[in-house]
Design a protein around this motif. Structure first.
Motif, PDB file in Angstrom:
ATOM      1  N   LEU A 108      -2.384  -2.140 -23.305  1.00 57.38           N
ATOM      2  CA  LEU A 108      -1.480  -3.191 -22.838  1.00 57.38           C
ATOM      3  C   LEU A 108      -0.299  -2.601 -22.075  1.00 57.38           C
ATOM      4  N   GLN A 109       0.327  -3.450 -21.279  1.00 56.88           N
ATOM      5  CA  GLN A 109       1.558  -3.047 -20.602  1.00 56.88           C
ATOM      6  C   GLN A 109       2.626  -2.719 -21.649  1.00 56.88           C
ATOM      7  N   GLY A 110       3.300  -1.617 -21.447  1.00 55.69           N
ATOM      8  CA  GLY A 110       4.368  -1.244 -22.389  1.00 55.69           C
ATOM      9  C   GLY A 110       3.870  -0.402 -23.555  1.00 55.69           C
ATOM     10  N   SER A 111       2.538  -0.200 -23.629  1.00 59.88           N
ATOM     11  CA  SER A 111       2.013   0.579 -24.766  1.00 59.88           C
ATOM     12  C   SER A 111       2.354   2.070 -24.612  1.00 59.88           C
ATOM     13  N   GLY A 112       2.594   2.471 -23.377  1.00 57.01           N
ATOM     14  CA  GLY A 112       2.925   3.884 -23.145  1.00 57.01           C
ATOM     15  C   GLY A 112       1.872   4.611 -22.320  1.00 57.01           C
ATOM     16  N   LYS A 113       1.062   3.856 -21.564  1.00 56.15           N
ATOM     17  CA  LYS A 113      -0.017   4.480 -20.766  1.00 56.15           C
ATOM     18  C   LYS A 113       0.488   5.483 -19.742  1.00 56.15           C
ATOM     19  N   THR A 114       1.476   5.052 -18.954  1.00 58.90           N
ATOM     20  CA  THR A 114       1.935   5.926 -17.871  1.00 58.90           C
ATOM     21  C   THR A 114       2.631   7.161 -18.445  1.00 58.90           C
ATOM     22  N   THR A 115       3.460   6.937 -19.443  1.00 56.50           N
ATOM     23  CA  THR A 115       4.134   8.061 -20.107  1.00 56.50           C
ATOM     24  C   THR A 115       3.092   9.033 -20.661  1.00 56.50           C
ATOM     25  N   THR A 116       2.061   8.486 -21.306  1.00 58.56           N
ATOM     26  CA  THR A 116       1.028   9.330 -21.917  1.00 58.56           C
ATOM     27  C   THR A 116       0.205  10.054 -20.846  1.00 58.56           C
ATOM     28  N   GLY A 118       1.363  11.188 -18.093  1.00 61.17           N
ATOM     29  CA  GLY A 118       2.192  12.348 -17.744  1.00 61.17           C
ATOM     30  C   GLY A 118       2.140  13.426 -18.817  1.00 61.17           C
ATOM     31  N   LYS A 119       2.204  12.993 -20.069  1.00 65.05           N
ATOM     32  CA  LYS A 119       2.176  13.952 -21.182  1.00 65.05           C
ATOM     33  C   LYS A 119       0.850  14.712 -21.219  1.00 65.05           C
ATOM     34  N   LEU A 120      -0.239  13.968 -21.032  1.00 65.02           N
ATOM     35  CA  LEU A 120      -1.568  14.589 -21.064  1.00 65.02           C
ATOM     36  C   LEU A 120      -1.729  15.570 -19.909  1.00 65.02           C
ATOM     37  N   GLU A 146       5.242   3.890  -8.826  1.00 62.44           N
ATOM     38  CA  GLU A 146       6.383   4.789  -8.601  1.00 62.44           C
ATOM     39  C   GLU A 146       6.667   5.630  -9.858  1.00 62.44           C
ATOM     40  N   GLN A 147       6.578   4.987 -11.013  1.00 64.23           N
ATOM     41  CA  GLN A 147       6.821   5.693 -12.288  1.00 64.23           C
ATOM     42  C   GLN A 147       5.840   6.866 -12.434  1.00 64.23           C
ATOM     43  N   LEU A 148       4.568   6.624 -12.109  1.00 60.42           N
ATOM     44  CA  LEU A 148       3.579   7.701 -12.253  1.00 60.42           C
ATOM     45  C   LEU A 148       3.854   8.821 -11.245  1.00 60.42           C
ATOM     46  N   THR A 248       1.051   5.657 -29.800  1.00 58.56           N
ATOM     47  CA  THR A 248       2.357   6.035 -29.249  1.00 58.56           C
ATOM     48  C   THR A 248       3.502   5.535 -30.123  1.00 58.56           C
ATOM     49  N   LYS A 249       4.686   6.044 -29.822  1.00 63.63           N
ATOM     50  CA  LYS A 249       5.940   5.611 -30.461  1.00 63.63           C
ATOM     51  C   LYS A 249       5.923   5.832 -31.976  1.00 63.63           C
ATOM     52  N   VAL A 250       5.166   6.815 -32.387  1.00 66.83           N
ATOM     53  CA  VAL A 250       5.086   7.144 -33.814  1.00 66.83           C
ATOM     54  C   VAL A 250       6.440   7.655 -34.312  1.00 66.83           C
ATOM     55  N   ILE A 275       5.157  11.051 -29.725  1.00 68.85           N
ATOM     56  CA  ILE A 275       6.268  11.151 -30.679  1.00 68.85           C
ATOM     57  C   ILE A 275       7.626  11.214 -29.979  1.00 68.85           C
ATOM     58  N   GLY A 276       7.709  10.588 -28.813  1.00 64.08           N
ATOM     59  CA  GLY A 276       8.982  10.567 -28.090  1.00 64.08           C
ATOM     60  C   GLY A 276       8.736  10.233 -26.636  1.00 64.08           C
ATOM     61  N   GLU A 277       9.814   9.985 -25.905  1.00 66.51           N
ATOM     62  CA  GLU A 277       9.662   9.559 -24.520  1.00 66.51           C
ATOM     63  C   GLU A 277       9.389  10.719 -23.563  1.00 66.51           C
ATOM     64  N   LYS A 278       9.836  11.902 -23.907  1.00 64.51           N
ATOM     65  CA  LYS A 278       9.741  13.034 -22.979  1.00 64.51           C
ATOM     66  C   LYS A 278       8.303  13.546 -22.848  1.00 64.51           C
TER      67      LYS A 278
HETATM   68  P1  GDP Z   1       2.812   1.388 -19.841  1.00 68.66           P
HETATM   69  O1  GDP Z   1       3.271   0.049 -19.354  1.00 68.66           O
HETATM   70  O2  GDP Z   1       1.693   1.251 -20.827  1.00 68.66           O
HETATM   71  O3  GDP Z   1       2.490   2.354 -18.744  1.00 68.66           O
HETATM   72  O4  GDP Z   1       4.023   1.984 -20.698  1.00 68.66           O
HETATM   73  P2  GDP Z   1       5.102   3.099 -20.308  1.00 68.66           P
HETATM   74  O5  GDP Z   1       4.471   4.422 -20.211  1.00 68.66           O
HETATM   75  O6  GDP Z   1       5.893   2.636 -19.130  1.00 68.66           O
HETATM   76  O7  GDP Z   1       6.003   3.086 -21.623  1.00 68.66           O
HETATM   77  C1  GDP Z   1       6.740   1.954 -22.031  1.00 68.66           C
HETATM   78  C2  GDP Z   1       8.007   2.433 -22.735  1.00 68.66           C
HETATM   79  O8  GDP Z   1       7.666   3.111 -23.927  1.00 68.66           O
HETATM   80  C3  GDP Z   1       8.825   3.418 -21.919  1.00 68.66           C
HETATM   81  O9  GDP Z   1      10.186   3.131 -22.094  1.00 68.66           O
HETATM   82  C4  GDP Z   1       8.476   4.764 -22.523  1.00 68.66           C
HETATM   83  O10 GDP Z   1       9.513   5.710 -22.387  1.00 68.66           O
HETATM   84  C5  GDP Z   1       8.263   4.385 -23.975  1.00 68.66           C
HETATM   85  N1  GDP Z   1       7.368   5.314 -24.687  1.00 68.66           N
HETATM   86  C6  GDP Z   1       6.104   5.681 -24.374  1.00 68.66           C
HETATM   87  N2  GDP Z   1       5.591   6.513 -25.308  1.00 68.66           N
HETATM   88  C7  GDP Z   1       6.567   6.697 -26.234  1.00 68.66           C
HETATM   89  C8  GDP Z   1       6.651   7.448 -27.468  1.00 68.66           C
HETATM   90  O11 GDP Z   1       5.716   8.128 -27.922  1.00 68.66           O
HETATM   91  N3  GDP Z   1       7.823   7.359 -28.153  1.00 68.66           N
HETATM   92  C9  GDP Z   1       8.884   6.610 -27.704  1.00 68.66           C
HETATM   93  N4  GDP Z   1       9.979   6.574 -28.455  1.00 68.66           N
HETATM   94  N5  GDP Z   1       8.816   5.883 -26.575  1.00 68.66           N
HETATM   95  C10 GDP Z   1       7.693   5.926 -25.849  1.00 68.66           C
END
Ligand code: GDP
Length: 296
Positions: A108-116, A118-120, A146-148, A248-250, A275-278
């Protein structure tokens, strides 16, 4: 604070000094406490029911040894079963494919796909010395593309350009051709999510899956969504053959109960925890560690 299972069990069981085997009555009492502890950890109700039943039958006939109390004996059974149910051992990514190995990110949107993504990409580049390309197939949200692009720049991997309004399958196919040309080892395909499960999104990701045949299809799910995590997982697992899950967001979720729900519902191994945003905050999933955490 919630009472953890260890203290719950010692409260109800340890006044009874152990003799022989755990009795049915002791098991029923302990099972009630287990049920409460799992619900408090936000494990989905049907999953709690199944798991508690499984524990009841496993605990029957368990011998109480000299060194452990009945509560500790029961806890040992639970811990072992929970670790097994969560997959037993860590499951690495499968990249054994003629390169580029394709990883499709779903969720889903907001689940952390794009962030993950990058992490992967960072993990594969730094730890496995892979040449990685990423691409966004989110043709609805320019901000996502743009985020990616920014994340890819930060972690130093190639990002195939895409634009709003293009066809996701066409983008992914073009990215694949480019990844082959550049001898990339891995291509990670980020996809469009929605805020809720939606038929069009499912059709789109299923079409992408059919077109690029990824070796890994990772379902990304926010551990803080608790009961909803199980429902979302079911919807995705019904439409896609998931090869793994990223929870995510554990870092913001004290108990991690979604791990058990999502594993049970999808049958797919949890491979990583966010386990975090970075971009370095991605951890290999270890079933025994999360089992201890769920049980408190
Ligand atoms: P997408 O819509 O699925 O691509 O989600 P995003 O990658 O944009 O992430 C949505 C929000 O969740 C962003 O503010 C990220 O920084 C945050 N986020 C993603 N993964 C984690 C995580 O493991 N821990 C925390 N605390 N925040 C996260």
């Amino acid at each position: 604070m919630f009472e953890n299972l260890t203290s719950r069990l010692s409260r109800v069981l340890d006044s009874i000094r152990g003799q022989g085997r755990l009795t049915e009555e002791q098991i029923n009492t302990a099972a009630r406490e287990l049920r409460m502890a799992l619900l408090e950890a936000d494990v989905a109700l049907p999953v709690v029911k199944d798991f508690v039943e499984q524990i009841k039958s496993r605990a029957l006939g368990v011998e109480i040894t000299q060194s452990l109390t009945p509560g500790q004996e029961f806890l040992r059974v639970v811990q072992q079963a929970l670790t097994e149910t969560l997959g037993g051992k860590a499951e690495p990514l499968n990249l054994r494919q003629q390169p580029p190995a394709i990883i499709l990110m779903a969720g889903l949107q907001g689940s952390g796909k794009t962030t993950t993504t990058g992490k992967l990409a960072r993990l594969l580049k730094e730890h496995e010395k892979k040449k990685v390309m990423v691409v966004s197939c989110d043709v609805y949200r320019p901000a996502a593309i743009e985020q990616l692009r920014i994340v890819a720049g930060q972690v130093g991997v190639d990002c195939f350009p895409s634009a709003v309004g293009q066809d996701p399958v066409a983008i992914a196919s073009a990215a694949l051709a480019e990844a082959k040309k550049q001898y990339s080892d891995v291509l990670i395909v980020d996809t469009a999510g929605r805020t809720t499960v939606d038929e069009e999104m499912m059709r789109e990701i299923a079409a992408l899956h059919a077109a690029i045949t990824p070796v890994e299809t990772l379902f990304v799910v926010d551990s803080m969504t608790g009961q909803d995590a199980a429902k979302t997982a079911r919807a995705f697992a019904d439409r896609l053959t998931l090869t793994g899950v990223v929870l995510t967001k554990v870092d913001g979720d004290a108990r991690g109960g979604a791990a058990l729900s999502v594993r049970q519902v999808t049958g797919a191994p949890i491979k990583f925890l966010g386990i975090g945003e970075k971009s370095d905050k991605l951890e290999v999933f270890h079933p025994d560690r999360i089992a201890s955490r769920i049980l408190g």
